[in-house]
Design an enzyme around this catalytic site. Structure first.
Site, PDB file in Angstrom:
ATOM      1  N   GLU A 218      27.091  17.911  29.706  1.00  8.25           N
ATOM      2  CA  GLU A 218      26.604  16.591  29.268  1.00  8.25           C
ATOM      3  C   GLU A 218      26.748  15.595  30.414  1.00  8.25           C
ATOM      4  OE1 GLU A 218      24.460  16.490  26.750  1.00  8.25           O
ATOM      5  OE2 GLU A 218      25.961  17.006  25.243  1.00  8.25           O
TER       6      GLU A 218
ATOM      7  N   THR B 245      25.302  15.773  33.173  1.00  9.54           N
ATOM      8  CA  THR B 245      25.265  16.454  34.468  1.00  9.54           C
ATOM      9  C   THR B 245      23.841  16.570  34.992  1.00  9.54           C
ATOM     10  OG1 THR B 245      25.222  18.547  33.280  1.00  9.54           O
ATOM     11  CG2 THR B 245      27.352  17.839  34.104  1.00  9.54           C
TER      12      THR B 245
ATOM     13  N   SER C 118      13.271  12.372  21.004  1.00  4.64           N
ATOM     14  CA  SER C 118      12.282  11.791  21.933  1.00  4.64           C
ATOM     15  C   SER C 118      11.603  12.871  22.766  1.00  4.64           C
ATOM     16  CB  SER C 118      12.893  10.789  22.911  1.00  4.64           C
ATOM     17  OG  SER C 118      14.083  10.281  22.488  1.00  4.64           O
TER      18      SER C 118
ATOM     19  N   ASP D 193      16.464  17.698  28.529  1.00  2.82           N
ATOM     20  CA  ASP D 193      15.889  17.720  27.179  1.00  2.82           C
ATOM     21  C   ASP D 193      14.459  18.246  27.211  1.00  2.82           C
ATOM     22  OD1 ASP D 193      18.239  16.426  26.758  1.00  2.82           O
ATOM     23  OD2 ASP D 193      17.350  14.490  26.243  1.00  2.82           O
TER      24      ASP D 193
END
Ligand code: GLA
Length: 382
Positions: free
Chosen positions: A29, A31, A123, A167
């Protein structure tokens, strides 16, 4: 609505149906924008998108779960001062055109199952559903890796979130049943099957996070400041990815307390990602759980992106017999908690978390068992 009724609706309205999953980051997280490593998978919670072409250059979008409907023209896409949901779609269209794709106008009808602000990339899922659908109806081909870069640019430029690539990449390129070890600098990947005896459970803390509020971008700024200072101590440092623990220790006085802790999170988290990949390969849930817990402590204490609701929930989840480790997931400041559990203890775990956390938020918490699925794409209606 079930996927068969979505297919029936698409057939009845003569539209095409696309879907993009949510992403679940197992570990790694904050990173990605530091050129580091991440270990995400995705899950069968989708953004659904029906699309039919128009003869003009208008994009008209109905967002069913937001009860809103808006349009824009592909020849006049402007950035907003206060970005809202339409800006993710505008950004994707604008960046596809900037990459040389001539898009057709379209009617889009969107419905989402991924909790907004839950840390599960609603998103990126919206961006990827939009990009794959617009490309298809415009008869344009593009590699999924490139689509993910374009969607990241859209989020950076049009939603004002200076996110990394994780993501969008995992929504575009993940594989059913697997997690991806992604090197966010080179975009090299290695895949690992998530063993059946390890389950990943998501529980919503009920605290909504909102990335554009500035705190997320502020962490990126702090990391860049840290890099500039460490580069004065050791030549050749371009990002926190290049920093070893001895170099970090040697830079401590130079960095000051806050930037030292921010950097320590990133440097140690990258090491944990590699170890977690090994734990999945060897099917070791205890090791994976311990790494997930260490990640959470680092995010809370060094990176300071947790909040009271998430802390409460992590404590409750970790007190369950079948839970081997839990942590906040996504950008932070609210959203969901991920717990690593033994699959055989899953049911007990779900009822214990629900019974213990429910009274704190005054309702049954939303929970989801992670089920890694196919990447964003068109739904086969045959
Ligand atoms: C958000 C961003 C990602 C990543 C995570 C934190 O989800 O979109 O790029 O930085 O936060 O790991």
């Amino acid at each position: 609505m079930s996927s068969s009724s979505r297919i029936a609706k698409a057939l009845a309205t003569n539209s095409r149906l696309f879907r993009a999953p949510g992403r679940v980051n197992i570990i790694g997280e904050h990173t990605d924008y530091n050129d580091g490593l991440v270990l995400p998978t995705n899950t069968a919670l989708y953004t659904w998108l029906n699309i039919s072409p128009r003869s003009d250059r208008t994009i008209h979008v109905t967002a069913h779960n937001l009860g809103d409907s808006q349009s824009f023209c592909l020849d006049d896409i402007r950035r907003s001062e206060n970005p809202g949901w339409l800006d993710y779609i505008k950004g994707v269209a604008a960046q596809l055109e900037a990459d040389g794709v001539r898009l057709r106008g379209a009617e889009l009808s969107i419905d989402g199952e991924i909790p907004i602000g839950g840390g599960l990339s609603s998103s990126a899922s919206l961006e990827l559903a939009t990009a794959t659908a617009l490309l298809k109806i415009s008869a344009a081909e593009m590699a999924p890796e490139r689509i993910s870069e374009i969607c990241q640019q859209a989020e950076n430029l049009y939603a004002g979130v200076n996110c990394g690539i994780m993501d969008q990449y995992s929504v575009a390129c993940c594989k059913r049943g697997e997690a991806i070890l992604l090197d966010c600098r080179s975009l090299d990947t290695m895949f690992v099957t998530i063993p059946k005896h390890i389950s990943l459970l998501i529980t919503d803390s009920g605290a909504k996070h909102r990335l554009p509020d500035g705190a997320y971008n502020n962490r990126g700024d702090e990391c860049r400041q840290a890099v500039d200072l460490i580069a004065e101590v050791e030549l050749g440092i371009q990002s926190l990815r290049d920093v070893s623990m001895p170099t970090l220790q040697a830079s401590k006085v130079h960095l000051g307390e806050r930037l030292f802790r921010r950097s320590r999170h990133v440097v140690t988290e990258i090491i944990r990602v590699t170890e977690a990949f090994g734990a999945l390969q060897s099917g070791d849930p205890v090791k994976l759980g311990a790494l997930v817990s260490a990640s959470h402590s680092s995010l809370r204490d060094d990176f300071e992106v947790s909040c009271d609701e998430v802390e409460n929930l992590v404590e409750i989840a970790d007190a369950c017999d079948g839970v081997l480790g839990s942590r906040m997931i996504g950008g932070g400041f609210g959203g969901c908690v991920l717990s690593v559990t033994y699959t055989e203890r899953l049911e007990d775990t779900i009822s214990k978390i629900s019974n213990d956390y429910g009274p704190i938020i005054g309702r049954t918490p939303w929970m989801h068992i992670v089920s890694p699925t196919d990447p964003a794409g068109e739904v086969d209606m045959q």
